[in-house]
Motif scaffolding. Structure first.
Motif, short mmCIF file in Angstrom:
data_model
loop_
_atom_site.label_atom_id
_atom_site.label_comp_id
_atom_site.label_asym_id
_atom_site.label_seq_id
_atom_site.Cartn_x
_atom_site.Cartn_y
_atom_site.Cartn_z
N VAL A 1 10.45 -38.42 18.72
CA VAL A 1 10.28 -39.85 19.01
C VAL A 1 8.80 -40.22 18.94
O VAL A 1 8.40 -41.23 18.34
CB VAL A 1 10.87 -40.19 20.39
N LYS B 1 13.19 -33.46 20.97
CA LYS B 1 13.52 -34.87 20.68
C LYS B 1 12.40 -35.80 21.10
O LYS B 1 12.08 -36.78 20.42
CB LYS B 1 14.82 -35.27 21.39
N PHE C 1 7.44 -42.80 16.23
CA PHE C 1 6.93 -44.08 16.71
C PHE C 1 5.49 -44.29 16.25
O PHE C 1 5.17 -45.30 15.63
CB PHE C 1 7.02 -44.17 18.23
#
Lengths: 404, 388
Positions: A132, A128, A136
């Motif tokens: 991210v 995870k 991002f």
């Protein structure tokens, strides 16, 4: 070939498919039409440029290349002084861009592979976090990221109040300085570097031979260890011999230290803030794309391959290293080349964070030299760099690709 | 092998292309040799200044004379300027782009179109100025542009010096530096693609200062780098140092060093190749300057003859100063002064007491010593071709 007398009647008496539905004729017409369009477009561009040059008395020519540049270049890897010519200044600037491009591609690739593999990890948190990171950094514009890193660096203490770590590592908002090699003379340094290159060649050659021997006789021959020993050994002997001949070691270690009333760091190696910001920005941005490419590559390898490797008793790490990843490379390399190109071209944003890259210098040159010529050279330079990346990538791709 | 050949062919093509460009250097490309393929935009050619080529115009609507007609047809003057330096080009509290440079653009629009608001400001960086004006995509470049001979030769035509500036340095007081000559070994921030960048090198060489130079594309980044101490000093035109200084967190901690290391005459630039347009811009700048000299301001623009011959001529009420030949209306000066005021008003609104507060009395930017005005500052270098 038939002669015209016999072909002409056959055209006149043609009774096949109507020409507007004849696949071959349609293809030919389309080809010719697009060729004419391309030629016309190019002619129009050049005609327009030639006309504008004439009409607005825009200076044009390459005679400026021999003149003295007389302008500062902030950071430069090659030696540079303001009395050098425009041509040499362009070479200095192109080297700056190349340095960032090469270091950036290497770091972005390593980081990208790491993140990509992490994203496929069975560990929920790791996977995870990687997701991210990717989502991002690849969804925020690079320019904004560069400004972000720029202001982060500015928030570091000033050079006079900067951090000094272990007496040799200086960290402040002007950059990072650390001890580095300093050549005691051009001649011994060059000779030693040449010998080191030779030593590496010998080491690689030895490694190849030992690998083959290992495969032939089926017993370990320690190719990696022996290859390294050979390289280091030759380099060390060369060092000692050269020290003996010239009476001084080819390189000595130069320690950075604050100098003068402004406390600017002198000596050692300094990576200035501009380069640091640009590198960090480019590496993080590009690595998020490479990570996705790596993930796609690994997932493209059939599940059976992983299962087979595990059945052979390979550890998960070795399954990846020797089983899936080499096969994934075939899928990874072509889009990876695009990312190398992107990184190289994106380095032209250096000007906004204070790095004197090729574009930055070229733009400054337009003040005192014809802009059109400079931009033509700029385009040619980036094209050459990009084609070189493509060439390297494609050659590698062909080597690892399916043969036969 | 086949691919290698392809690369070689590509490289050969590039070399050939560059070589072809190089040939153009000795032999300027003749328009006849290059076939104009696009449709000709029929712009009326007012003067015969560039008539032979104008008829062959390819793509842009403003080539070879006729920019005035193009501007009128478009009903808008396009200027290249900035919005990041107080006084010259900035954004005011209500979000309008204002400043000395912007007002010069408004004055031109008032003269040519009768309405100062018919302008479009293209925001560009310092480094983009040359290519922008060379390409002729804007009608006027007013972005604190220093007039130099090589820019005049390469970029466009400098119409008129509207502000006399000089390059200086700003440093932190706590460094204890009192002269720019003490900056040896320091790091200096400068904006990319400016004369200040070039002058900095000259100054460093002449005085053996061995300066470390940091260049940034945008002036705000220069200020940010300076303020954080990434560089010890920053250099720009003195007036811009003063203007940018107003944005520093603690202005009192910083000082502008006494040395002025260069001459920086600033003013509007027009694209090469259109003499009529060049003359119009010069005339409009002259109108601003002479209006101040004759005591005409935005509040007292006469619409009937005053009896003062010079004022009446300027206002188009008696005689003429070439308006008709230039293609301007008889009373263009009235429109200009009503809309933006005279030079003194523009100065005090942006650079003077109502702006960034640069002193004008006894400075270079006062009117010339014998200017006929009663109570405007005199003894400076602001002077233009007489309007008659």
């Amino acid at each position: 070939m038939q002669n015209p007398e016999t072909t002409l009647p056959s055209i006149l008496t043609y009774q096949g498919i109507p020409v507007w539905r004849h696949a071959q004729i349609i293809q030919w017409v389309a080809q010719i039409a697009s060729a004419i369009l391309v030629v016309a477009l190019v002619m129009w561009f050049f005609g327009n440029m030639a006309f504008a040059i004439e009409d607005r008395e825009i200076p044009f020519g390459f005679s400026f290349l021999g003149r003295e540049y007389q302008t500062p270049i902030g950071e430069h890897v090659l030696p540079y002084k303001s009395s050098d010519s425009f041509l040499y200044a362009l070479v200095v600037a192109a080297t700056n861009t190349l340095v960032v491009a090469v270091i950036g591609v290497i770091l972005a690739t390593l980081l990208g592979i790491f993140i990509g593999v992490c994203r496929l990890s069975t560990n929920w948190i790791v996977s995870k976090l990687a997701t991210v990171y990717i989502e991002f950094f690849r969804n925020v514009p690079l320019l904004i990221q560069l400004f972000f890193w720029f202001y982060i660096i500015l928030a570091l203490p000033r050079v006079r109040e900067g951090y000094v770590i272990l007496d040799g590592l200086y960290v402040n908002n002007a950059g990072i300085s650390f001890p580095g090699p300093s050549a005691s003379g051009t001649m011994p340094a060059l000779v030693w570097l040449a010998l080191v290159v030779a030593a590496v060649v010998v080491g690689v050659f030895l490694h190849h031979r030992l690998v083959r021997r290992e495969e032939e006789i089926g017993r370990p021959s320690y190719p990696f260890v022996l290859g390294c020993v050979a390289t280091v050994g030759i380099a060390a002997i060369a060092w000692l011999v050269l020290s003996g001949i010239f009476g001084d070691a080819p390189f000595s270690i130069s320690m950075p230290a604050p100098e003068g009333r402004f406390g600017r760091i002198d000596g050692g190696v300094t990576v200035r803030a501009g380069m640091l910001v640009l590198l960090v920005g480019l590496v993080i941005y590009t690595s998020s794309f490479i990570a996705e490419i790596v993930r796609a590559g690994i997932q493209s390898v059939g599940r059976g391959q992983t299962e087979a490797a595990r059945a052979l008793g390979l550890s998960p790490m070795n399954t990846l290293r020797q089983g899936t990843f080499p096969q994934a490379l075939r899928v990874i390399i072509p889009p990876w080349i695009s990312q190398c190109l992107n990184l190289t071209k994106n380095s032209s944003l250096g000007g906004v964070v204070g790095y004197t890259d090729l574009t930055n210098v070229a733009i400054t040159m337009t003040q005192t030299a014809p802009a059109i010529n400079i931009f033509l050279m700029l385009m040619a330079a980036y094209l050459a760099m990009s084609l070189t990346w493509s060439l390297i990538g494609n050659l590698y791709n062909r080597r690892i690709g399916f043969t036969g | 092998m086949k691919r290698t050949i392809k690369y070689l062919a590509g490289a050969a093509l590039i070399v050939a292309l560059v070589a072809a460009m190089a040939c153009g250097q000795e032999e300027p490309p003749a328009p006849a040799a290059v076939e104009p393929t696009a449709a000709v935009t029929p712009t009326d050619v007012m003067e015969a200044t560039a008539a032979p080529t104008a008829t062959e115009a390819t793509s842009m609507d403003t080539q070879g004379g006729g920019r005035l007609d193009a501007v009128r047809a478009r009903d808008k003057v396009i200027c290249a300027s900035r919005n990041d330096v107080p006084g010259y080009g900035y954004v005011d509290d209500s979000g309008n782009n204002v400043g000395f440079d912007i007002d010069l653009c408004r004055a031109l629009a008032a003269a040519v179109l009768g309405d100062p608001n018919k302008i479009e400001i293209r925001l560009i960086t310092a480094a983009e100025r040359g290519p922008t004006i060379q390409s002729g995509e804007v009608d006027m470049l007013v972005r604190t542009v220093t007039w130099t001979t090589s820019r005049d030769a390469q970029w466009g035509n400098y119409a008129q010096t509207m502000f006399y500036d000089g390059q200086g340095f700003m440093v932190r007081k706590d460094l204890g530096v009192s002269s720019a000559l003490d900056l040896g070994g320091s790091s200096v921030c400068v904006t990319l693609g400016t004369t200040t960048e070039l002058n900095l090198q000259d100054f460093s060489n002449q005085n053996g200062l061995n300066l470390e130079v940091l260049t940034f594309e945008d002036t705000p980044a220069v200020v940010a780098a300076y303020e954080s101490g990434q560089c010890d000093a920053f250099t720009n035109d003195r007036s811009q140092l003063a203007a940018l200084g107003t944005g520093l967190q603690n202005r009192a901690d910083h000082v502008i060093l006494p040395e002025t290391i260069s001459e920086e005459p600033l003013g509007p630039v027009v694209p090469h190749g259109d003499d009529q347009w060049f003359d119009i811009v010069k005339t409009v700048m002259g109108i601003l300057i002479y209006a101040e000299a004759y005591g005409v301001n935005s509040g007292n623009v006469p619409s009937a003859a005053t009896g003062d011959t010079k004022v009446d001529r300027l206002m188009g009420l008696e005689g003429a100063f070439g308006q008709e030949t230039l293609g301007l209306s008889e009373t263009a000066a009235q429109d200009v002064i009503r809309a933006v005021g005279n030079y003194g008003e523009i100065y005090s609104r942006n650079l003077g007491p109502d702006g960034i507060d640069l002193p004008r009395e006894n400075g270079r930017n006062a009117l010339w010593a014998n200017a006929p005005c009663q109570d405007c500052p005199k003894g400076g270098q602001i002077y233009a071709a007489p309007l008659r």
